[in-house]
Design a protein around this motif. Structure first.
Motif, short mmCIF file in Angstrom:
data_model
loop_
_atom_site.label_atom_id
_atom_site.label_comp_id
_atom_site.label_asym_id
_atom_site.label_seq_id
_atom_site.Cartn_x
_atom_site.Cartn_y
_atom_site.Cartn_z
N ARG A 214 0.83 -1.21 0.00
CA ARG A 214 0.00 0.00 0.00
C ARG A 214 0.86 1.26 0.00
NH1 ARG A 214 -3.54 -3.21 3.08
NH2 ARG A 214 -5.60 -3.30 2.10
N ARG A 215 1.91 1.27 0.78
CA ARG A 215 2.77 2.46 0.84
C ARG A 215 3.39 2.73 -0.53
NH1 ARG A 215 4.53 0.17 5.84
NH2 ARG A 215 6.54 -0.38 4.92
N MET A 216 3.86 1.69 -1.19
CA MET A 216 4.47 1.87 -2.51
C MET A 216 3.43 2.30 -3.54
SD MET A 216 7.17 -1.28 -2.83
CE MET A 216 7.85 -0.60 -4.35
N LEU A 217 2.27 1.66 -3.50
CA LEU A 217 1.25 1.97 -4.50
C LEU A 217 0.72 3.39 -4.34
CD1 LEU A 217 -0.66 -1.43 -4.51
CD2 LEU A 217 0.74 -0.49 -6.35
N ALA A 218 0.57 3.85 -3.12
CA ALA A 218 0.09 5.22 -2.93
C ALA A 218 1.08 6.21 -3.52
CB ALA A 218 -0.12 5.49 -1.43
N ALA A 219 2.36 5.93 -3.39
CA ALA A 219 3.38 6.84 -3.93
C ALA A 219 3.39 6.83 -5.45
CB ALA A 219 4.75 6.47 -3.38
N TYR A 220 3.13 5.68 -6.05
CA TYR A 220 3.22 5.57 -7.51
C TYR A 220 1.89 5.88 -8.22
CZ TYR A 220 7.93 3.70 -8.12
OH TYR A 220 9.30 3.56 -8.18
N LEU A 221 0.80 5.33 -7.74
CA LEU A 221 -0.45 5.42 -8.49
C LEU A 221 -1.11 6.78 -8.39
CD1 LEU A 221 -2.03 1.89 -8.03
CD2 LEU A 221 -0.23 2.66 -9.58
N THR A 222 -0.53 7.68 -7.60
CA THR A 222 -0.99 9.07 -7.58
C THR A 222 -0.21 9.94 -8.56
OG1 THR A 222 0.47 9.41 -5.68
CG2 THR A 222 -1.86 9.01 -5.21
N VAL A 223 0.86 9.40 -9.13
CA VAL A 223 1.58 10.10 -10.20
C VAL A 223 0.67 10.11 -11.43
CG1 VAL A 223 3.61 10.03 -11.72
CG2 VAL A 223 3.83 9.44 -9.28
N PRO A 224 0.51 11.25 -12.10
CA PRO A 224 -0.49 11.33 -13.18
C PRO A 224 -0.39 10.24 -14.24
CG PRO A 224 0.23 13.53 -12.59
CD PRO A 224 1.07 12.58 -11.78
N VAL A 225 0.84 9.90 -14.67
CA VAL A 225 0.94 8.90 -15.73
C VAL A 225 0.46 7.53 -15.27
CG1 VAL A 225 2.76 10.06 -17.04
CG2 VAL A 225 3.39 8.50 -15.18
N TYR A 226 0.72 7.19 -14.00
CA TYR A 226 0.27 5.90 -13.49
C TYR A 226 -1.23 5.93 -13.17
CZ TYR A 226 4.91 3.90 -13.39
OH TYR A 226 6.13 3.40 -13.76
N ALA A 227 -1.73 7.08 -12.70
CA ALA A 227 -3.17 7.21 -12.49
C ALA A 227 -3.91 7.00 -13.81
CB ALA A 227 -3.49 8.58 -11.90
N ALA A 228 -3.40 7.61 -14.88
CA ALA A 228 -4.03 7.45 -16.19
C ALA A 228 -3.92 6.01 -16.69
CB ALA A 228 -3.40 8.41 -17.19
N PHE A 229 -2.79 5.37 -16.43
CA PHE A 229 -2.59 3.97 -16.83
C PHE A 229 -3.64 3.09 -16.19
CE2 PHE A 229 0.27 0.06 -16.05
CZ PHE A 229 -0.02 -0.50 -17.29
N HIS A 230 -3.86 3.27 -14.89
CA HIS A 230 -4.81 2.40 -14.20
C HIS A 230 -6.25 2.78 -14.49
CE1 HIS A 230 -2.23 -0.42 -12.08
NE2 HIS A 230 -1.33 0.54 -12.19
N GLU A 231 -6.49 4.02 -14.85
CA GLU A 231 -7.81 4.39 -15.38
C GLU A 231 -8.07 3.60 -16.67
OE1 GLU A 231 -11.41 6.44 -15.39
OE2 GLU A 231 -9.83 6.97 -13.97
N TRP A 232 -7.05 3.55 -17.54
CA TRP A 232 -7.16 2.82 -18.80
C TRP A 232 -7.35 1.32 -18.55
CZ3 TRP A 232 -3.03 -0.19 -21.31
CH2 TRP A 232 -3.37 -0.63 -22.60
N LEU A 233 -6.69 0.79 -17.54
CA LEU A 233 -6.79 -0.63 -17.23
C LEU A 233 -8.12 -0.98 -16.54
CD1 LEU A 233 -3.17 -1.37 -15.94
CD2 LEU A 233 -4.18 -2.18 -18.09
N GLY A 234 -8.88 0.04 -16.12
CA GLY A 234 -10.19 -0.21 -15.51
C GLY A 234 -10.24 -0.08 -14.01
N ARG A 235 -9.20 0.48 -13.37
CA ARG A 235 -9.19 0.62 -11.92
C ARG A 235 -9.53 2.04 -11.46
NH1 ARG A 235 -4.54 -2.63 -12.62
NH2 ARG A 235 -5.00 -4.78 -12.01
N GLY A 236 -10.06 2.85 -12.36
CA GLY A 236 -10.31 4.25 -12.00
C GLY A 236 -11.21 4.39 -10.79
N GLU A 237 -12.34 3.69 -10.77
CA GLU A 237 -13.30 3.85 -9.68
C GLU A 237 -12.76 3.29 -8.37
OE1 GLU A 237 -16.14 5.54 -9.43
OE2 GLU A 237 -15.57 6.28 -11.44
N VAL A 238 -12.14 2.13 -8.42
CA VAL A 238 -11.67 1.53 -7.17
C VAL A 238 -10.52 2.33 -6.56
CG1 VAL A 238 -9.94 -0.07 -8.15
CG2 VAL A 238 -11.21 -0.71 -6.10
#
Length: 313
Positions: A214-238
């Motif tokens: 969780r600590r690693m993911l919070a640091a990475y998935l809030t970076v815009p490029v990774y946020a957009a990546f996971h939006e594209w992969l279907g994790r936007g809502e979660v």
């Protein structure tokens, strides 16, 4: 395998790097964030383990000038002829601007232009060219490598994946599940090499692995490029509660908002046999080159984890 290892400096990594081929590892890949630079570990590994393929995943295109990037790549290609793969990418505003006083602008175009310049420069050409994001006037390598390195691109979404497919020798992605490999692979040709760094915690304590993840993911998935990546992969809502808490300055809340299933998707954890089976799922789904990154905090020291996760284990 990712080098250097998380629990030691490059100087202290020699014996374990030298052991990698006998364990069945084929490659050693560096990274470049705020630890070792992307080239020095590979230069040392070229001497310590001369059978390994060596790759950078990745060196940012905006923290060095194009000519310096070509010189560094040519040096590695000379040290490890036919065994060096240059991985480049746009990186992020934090690394380029906040940490390196650079300019993070037009990331796709800058990556594309750098790729095109490097193709010519590493082939020994004299380059005079006005690209969209920079201009080169009369650059030629003093010693072009006899075997120009392959060049692979950090790519998370279709536009960059298509550039990697059409003009580079492969794509590097990150923070994905075995099922996500299908989405990424669908944007590439079947023969395109797909590389991904997989973060691994060898522990049967799922709660501990998830806390670390969780600590690693919070640091990475809030970076815009990774946020957009996971939006594209279907994790936007979660992931929206995490994004909202982070944007509000609630770092603790952001970490807590990441569901267990997201951590389990993106962090490989369990005993060594379970982790090896999970890595094989990535390969079965189309990942060509899994690059392991064992994390501290598991049940065994990293050196033991490297050995237990090995192909020959």
């Amino acid at each position: 395998m990712t080098i250097p290892f998380h629990d030691r400096t490059l100087a202290a990594s020699r014996e374990l790097v030298a052991e990698l081929p006998s364990l069945g590892y084929t490659d050693a890949w560096s990274a470049e964030v705020n630890g070792a630079d992307g080239f020095t570990p590979l230069a040392m590994a070229a001497e310590w383990a001369p059978s390994l393929r060596l790759g950078s995943a990745i060196v940012p295109v905006s923290t060095r000038g194009p000519g310096l990037l070509a010189m560094s790549a040519a040096t590695l290609a000379d040290l490890a002829p036919g065994r060096f793969v240059l991985g480049i990418g746009s990186s992020s505003p934090v690394i380029v601007e906040r940490w390196n006083a650079g300019v993070f602008a037009k990331p796709y175009a800058r990556t594309r232009d750098t790729l095109r310049f490097l193709r010519r420069a590493l082939a020994g050409e004299k380059v005079t060219e006005r690209y969209e994001t920079f201009e080169i006037k009369g650059f030629r390598l003093e010693h072009a490598p006899k075997t120009p390195p392959k060049i692979v691109l950090a790519a998370l979404r279709p536009r960059m994946l298509h550039l990697a497919r059409d003009e580079a020798d492969g794509a590097i992605t990150n923070w994905l599940s075995p099922q996500d490999v299908h989405s990424v692979r669908a944007e590439l040709a079947s023969e395109t090499e797909l590389i991904a760094r997989l973060f691994v915690v060898v522990t049967e304590d799922a709660a501990r692995a998830r806390e670390l993840g969780r600590r690693m993911l919070a640091a990475y998935l809030t970076v815009p490029v990774y946020a957009a990546f996971h939006e594209w992969l279907g994790r936007g809502e979660v992931l929206r509660p995490m994004q909202e808490a982070w944007a509000a300055g609630d770092r603790t809340g952001a970490v807590k908002a990441i569901p267990d299933e997201v951590v389990d998707d993106l962090i490989v954890h369990g005993d060594a046999a379970t982790c090896r089976a999970r890595i094989r799922e990535y390969v079965a789904n189309g990942l060509t080159t899994p690059v392991l990154s064992p994390l501290p905090g598991g049940d065994v020291p990293i050196a033991q984890a490297v050995r237990e996760l090995a192909p020959h284990a």
